[in-house]
Design a protein around this motif. Structure first.
Motif, PDB file in Angstrom:
ATOM      1  N   ALA A 147     -13.059  -9.222   5.614  1.00 52.17           N
ATOM      2  CA  ALA A 147     -13.798 -10.278   4.387  1.00 52.17           C
ATOM      3  C   ALA A 147     -13.364 -11.722   5.235  1.00 52.17           C
ATOM      4  CB  ALA A 147     -14.945 -10.423   3.572  1.00 52.17           C
ATOM      5  N   THR A 148     -12.343 -11.922   5.141  1.00 47.96           N
ATOM      6  CA  THR A 148     -11.789 -13.477   5.411  1.00 47.96           C
ATOM      7  C   THR A 148     -10.753 -13.658   6.666  1.00 47.96           C
ATOM      8  OG1 THR A 148      -9.858 -12.984   4.198  1.00 47.96           O
ATOM      9  CG2 THR A 148     -11.500 -13.724   2.887  1.00 47.96           C
ATOM     10  N   THR A 149     -10.859 -12.406   7.744  1.00 38.84           N
ATOM     11  CA  THR A 149     -10.114 -12.574   9.021  1.00 38.84           C
ATOM     12  C   THR A 149     -10.964 -12.333   9.865  1.00 38.84           C
ATOM     13  OG1 THR A 149      -8.770 -10.696   8.938  1.00 38.84           O
ATOM     14  CG2 THR A 149      -7.938 -12.794   7.352  1.00 38.84           C
ATOM     15  N   GLU A 150     -10.759 -12.220  10.734  1.00 32.24           N
ATOM     16  CA  GLU A 150     -10.536 -10.990  12.468  1.00 32.24           C
ATOM     17  C   GLU A 150      -9.696 -10.262  12.759  1.00 32.24           C
ATOM     18  OE1 GLU A 150     -13.658 -11.700  13.550  1.00 32.24           O
ATOM     19  OE2 GLU A 150     -13.940 -13.650  11.799  1.00 32.24           O
ATOM     20  N   ILE A 151      -8.933  -9.699  12.315  1.00 32.90           N
ATOM     21  CA  ILE A 151      -8.032  -9.095  12.224  1.00 32.90           C
ATOM     22  C   ILE A 151      -8.617  -7.591  12.782  1.00 32.90           C
ATOM     23  CG2 ILE A 151      -5.905  -7.375  11.145  1.00 32.90           C
ATOM     24  CD1 ILE A 151      -5.445  -9.554   9.846  1.00 32.90           C
ATOM     25  N   PRO A 152      -8.367  -7.121  13.825  1.00 35.15           N
ATOM     26  CA  PRO A 152      -9.067  -5.153  14.055  1.00 35.15           C
ATOM     27  C   PRO A 152      -9.411  -4.777  13.278  1.00 35.15           C
ATOM     28  CG  PRO A 152      -7.492  -6.749  16.486  1.00 35.15           C
ATOM     29  CD  PRO A 152      -7.224  -7.311  14.896  1.00 35.15           C
ATOM     30  N   ILE A 153      -9.954  -3.867  13.296  1.00 35.04           N
ATOM     31  CA  ILE A 153     -10.572  -2.873  12.197  1.00 35.04           C
ATOM     32  C   ILE A 153      -9.049  -1.980  12.056  1.00 35.04           C
ATOM     33  CG2 ILE A 153     -11.923  -0.942  11.667  1.00 35.04           C
ATOM     34  CD1 ILE A 153     -14.199  -2.472  11.742  1.00 35.04           C
ATOM     35  N   ALA A 154      -8.300  -1.857  13.177  1.00 36.62           N
ATOM     36  CA  ALA A 154      -7.668  -0.564  12.940  1.00 36.62           C
ATOM     37  C   ALA A 154      -5.998  -0.990  12.729  1.00 36.62           C
ATOM     38  CB  ALA A 154      -6.964  -0.578  14.583  1.00 36.62           C
ATOM     39  N   GLU A 155      -5.807  -2.156  12.761  1.00 36.25           N
ATOM     40  CA  GLU A 155      -4.911  -3.389  12.718  1.00 36.25           C
ATOM     41  C   GLU A 155      -5.146  -3.123  10.421  1.00 36.25           C
ATOM     42  OE1 GLU A 155      -3.530  -6.937  14.495  1.00 36.25           O
ATOM     43  OE2 GLU A 155      -4.096  -5.859  15.916  1.00 36.25           O
ATOM     44  N   ILE A 156      -5.755  -2.924  10.290  1.00 32.97           N
ATOM     45  CA  ILE A 156      -6.017  -3.488   9.439  1.00 32.97           C
ATOM     46  C   ILE A 156      -6.287  -1.927   8.183  1.00 32.97           C
ATOM     47  CG2 ILE A 156      -7.826  -4.038   7.057  1.00 32.97           C
ATOM     48  CD1 ILE A 156      -9.311  -5.605   8.592  1.00 32.97           C
ATOM     49  N   ALA A 157      -6.354  -1.036   8.682  1.00 34.09           N
ATOM     50  CA  ALA A 157      -6.232   0.401   8.812  1.00 34.09           C
ATOM     51  C   ALA A 157      -4.877   0.277   7.867  1.00 34.09           C
ATOM     52  CB  ALA A 157      -6.719   1.336   9.299  1.00 34.09           C
ATOM     53  N   THR A 158      -3.923  -0.150   9.469  1.00 37.16           N
ATOM     54  CA  THR A 158      -2.091   0.502   9.192  1.00 37.16           C
ATOM     55  C   THR A 158      -1.911  -0.828   8.084  1.00 37.16           C
ATOM     56  OG1 THR A 158      -2.300   0.676  11.341  1.00 37.16           O
ATOM     57  CG2 THR A 158      -0.527   0.383  10.189  1.00 37.16           C
ATOM     58  N   HIS A 159      -2.029  -1.920   8.229  1.00 32.65           N
ATOM     59  CA  HIS A 159      -1.800  -2.577   6.834  1.00 32.65           C
ATOM     60  C   HIS A 159      -1.988  -2.265   5.546  1.00 32.65           C
ATOM     61  CE1 HIS A 159      -0.126  -6.660   5.000  1.00 32.65           C
ATOM     62  NE2 HIS A 159      -1.330  -6.780   4.574  1.00 32.65           N
ATOM     63  N   PRO A 210       0.715  -1.580  -0.250  1.00 32.47           N
ATOM     64  CA  PRO A 210       0.378   0.223  -0.059  1.00 32.47           C
ATOM     65  C   PRO A 210       0.576   1.264  -0.278  1.00 32.47           C
ATOM     66  CG  PRO A 210       0.247  -0.760   2.101  1.00 32.47           C
ATOM     67  CD  PRO A 210       1.128  -1.973   1.221  1.00 32.47           C
ATOM     68  N   GLU A 211       2.223   1.109  -0.105  1.00 36.27           N
ATOM     69  CA  GLU A 211       2.720   2.326  -0.663  1.00 36.27           C
ATOM     70  C   GLU A 211       2.022   3.536  -1.544  1.00 36.27           C
ATOM     71  OE1 GLU A 211       7.099   1.889  -1.003  1.00 36.27           O
ATOM     72  OE2 GLU A 211       7.304  -0.037   0.324  1.00 36.27           O
ATOM     73  N   ARG A 212       1.695   4.696  -1.428  1.00 34.96           N
ATOM     74  CA  ARG A 212       2.255   5.683  -2.262  1.00 34.96           C
ATOM     75  C   ARG A 212       3.050   6.451  -2.856  1.00 34.96           C
ATOM     76  NH1 ARG A 212      -3.716   7.815  -2.921  1.00 34.96           N
ATOM     77  NH2 ARG A 212      -5.054   7.280  -1.071  1.00 34.96           N
ATOM     78  N   VAL A 213       2.559   6.298  -4.408  1.00 37.22           N
ATOM     79  CA  VAL A 213       3.614   6.859  -5.449  1.00 37.22           C
ATOM     80  C   VAL A 213       3.148   7.819  -6.092  1.00 37.22           C
ATOM     81  CG1 VAL A 213       4.813   5.891  -7.108  1.00 37.22           C
ATOM     82  CG2 VAL A 213       4.732   4.695  -5.651  1.00 37.22           C
ATOM     83  N   SER A 214       4.074   9.277  -5.986  1.00 38.07           N
ATOM     84  CA  SER A 214       3.425   9.994  -6.513  1.00 38.07           C
ATOM     85  C   SER A 214       2.843   9.865  -8.220  1.00 38.07           C
ATOM     86  CB  SER A 214       4.331  11.315  -6.869  1.00 38.07           C
ATOM     87  OG  SER A 214       5.482  11.519  -7.488  1.00 38.07           O
ATOM     88  N   VAL A 215       2.428  10.665  -8.895  1.00 38.49           N
ATOM     89  CA  VAL A 215       1.842  10.746 -10.281  1.00 38.49           C
ATOM     90  C   VAL A 215       3.309  11.767 -10.798  1.00 38.49           C
ATOM     91  CG1 VAL A 215       1.055  11.189 -11.946  1.00 38.49           C
ATOM     92  CG2 VAL A 215      -0.062  11.286 -10.206  1.00 38.49           C
ATOM     93  N   GLU A 216       4.113  12.064 -10.663  1.00 35.63           N
ATOM     94  CA  GLU A 216       5.739  12.483 -11.186  1.00 35.63           C
ATOM     95  C   GLU A 216       6.473  11.281 -11.165  1.00 35.63           C
ATOM     96  OE1 GLU A 216       3.235  15.791 -10.286  1.00 35.63           O
ATOM     97  OE2 GLU A 216       4.001  14.363  -8.901  1.00 35.63           O
ATOM     98  N   GLN A 233      -4.724   3.995  -7.155  1.00 33.05           N
ATOM     99  CA  GLN A 233      -4.169   3.844  -6.090  1.00 33.05           C
ATOM    100  C   GLN A 233      -4.429   2.913  -5.064  1.00 33.05           C
ATOM    101  OE1 GLN A 233       0.388   5.476  -5.788  1.00 33.05           O
ATOM    102  NE2 GLN A 233      -0.174   6.146  -6.388  1.00 33.05           N
ATOM    103  N   ASN A 234      -5.648   4.061  -3.913  1.00 29.35           N
ATOM    104  CA  ASN A 234      -6.797   4.506  -3.074  1.00 29.35           C
ATOM    105  C   ASN A 234      -7.352   3.040  -3.396  1.00 29.35           C
ATOM    106  OD1 ASN A 234      -7.543   5.422  -0.492  1.00 29.35           O
ATOM    107  ND2 ASN A 234      -9.813   5.774  -1.918  1.00 29.35           N
ATOM    108  N   ASP A 235      -8.157   2.458  -4.759  1.00 26.20           N
ATOM    109  CA  ASP A 235      -8.072   1.038  -4.681  1.00 26.20           C
ATOM    110  C   ASP A 235      -7.921  -0.086  -4.627  1.00 26.20           C
ATOM    111  OD1 ASP A 235     -11.189   2.812  -5.785  1.00 26.20           O
ATOM    112  OD2 ASP A 235     -10.821   2.573  -8.051  1.00 26.20           O
TER     113      ASP A 235
END
Length: 260
Positions: free
Chosen positions: A219-231, A171-177, A206-208
């Motif tokens: 949908a497939t795990t029980e990982i806490p939502i805060a951890e999913i956000a970080t991941h 999920p790393e961000r990359v600029s258009v440039e 990238q957001n998609d």
């Protein structure tokens, strides 16, 4: 509005151990499947094809077929069935362009996201939901048709390289440039070609990608939502929840409960 393309069934099978289906006479509807994890195979009169992550399967109405999840690494499938004159034409066009019944896609995030929208819209059991499901399914099939076309220039090949790069580092961000430099194009040229090929601007894509990964984990795990956000590349869980709800119309916790 749905007489041209009506979604009759849709669903999601995570890690579908022992999932199999055999229709010697084919189905009454056209069937679309996309694999986002694991593997399996599909068998048609054209022969057997192994299916892995990123493959989409198009089975037109009346085509004898059989498909089965791999025993050791069962697939995760998103799917829908559809009927109508537009569905007839879209399936025929897609099968002609990909020269078969299986599309090996470079980009699955957008298509999986749209298929999830089909499922969610159909789940509302309202006339408006049927219209939204039909629109999303139409969009899925046009994405497959567009993705199945062979590149016609070195510039479009460069966009393919950028897509592979984004999928590899997500999920790393990359600029258009940065992406434009990778493609050896100006930022404006790259952005125009990218949107023409993929259907959305580079930053939206990238957001998609990040939200597609979030949906899969919800949908497939029980990982806490805060951890999913970080991941998925979001430093602020509250911002992630707002972005997710703005895109899907449900909070992450509501989305998880619907699929589980």
């Amino acid at each position: 509005m749905t007489k041209q393309l009506l979604v009759t069934d849709a669903g999601f099978f995570p890690h579908a151990h022992r999932h199999e289906c055999e229709r010697p006479e084919g189905a009454r509807e056209h069937i679309f499947l996309i694999c986002t994890a694991g593997s399996g195979h599909v068998h048609t009169p054209a022969g057997r094809t192994n299916i892995t992550k990123g493959d989409a399967v198009l089975l037109p109405a009346g085509l004898p077929h059989e498909y089965r999840a791999d025993q050791d690494d069962p697939w995760t499938l998103w799917w829908f069935h559809t009927v109508g004159p537009d569905a007839d034409e879209l399936f025929a066009s897609a099968i002609s362009i990909i020269d078969g019944y299986v599309a090996h896609l470079r980009d699955t995030a957008a298509i999986a996201a749209l298929t999830a929208q089909v499922i969610e819209a159909l789940d509302t059991s309202t006339n408006g939901g049927l219209v939204r499901a039909s629109g999303a399914a139409w969009h899925v099939l046009t994405h497959v048709i567009s993705a199945g076309k062979r590149p016609t220039s070195d510039s479009i090949d460069a966009v393919d390289m950028a897509l592979e790069h984004l999928q590899r580092i997500s999920p790393e961000r990359v600029s258009v440039e940065e992406l434009a430099a990778l493609a050896e194009l100006s930022p404006s040229q790259f952005s125009a070609l990218f949107k023409q090929r993929v259907g959305v601007p580079p930053l939206r894509y990238q957001n998609d990608l990040r939200l597609a990964r979030a949906r899969e984990l919800l949908a497939t795990t029980e990982i806490p939502i805060a951890e999913i956000a970080t991941h998925c590349g979001y430093d602020d869980p509250l911002y992630f929840s707002r972005q997710f709800a703005r895109t899907h119309g449900h909070s992450p916790s509501s989305y998880r409960s619907r699929f589980q």
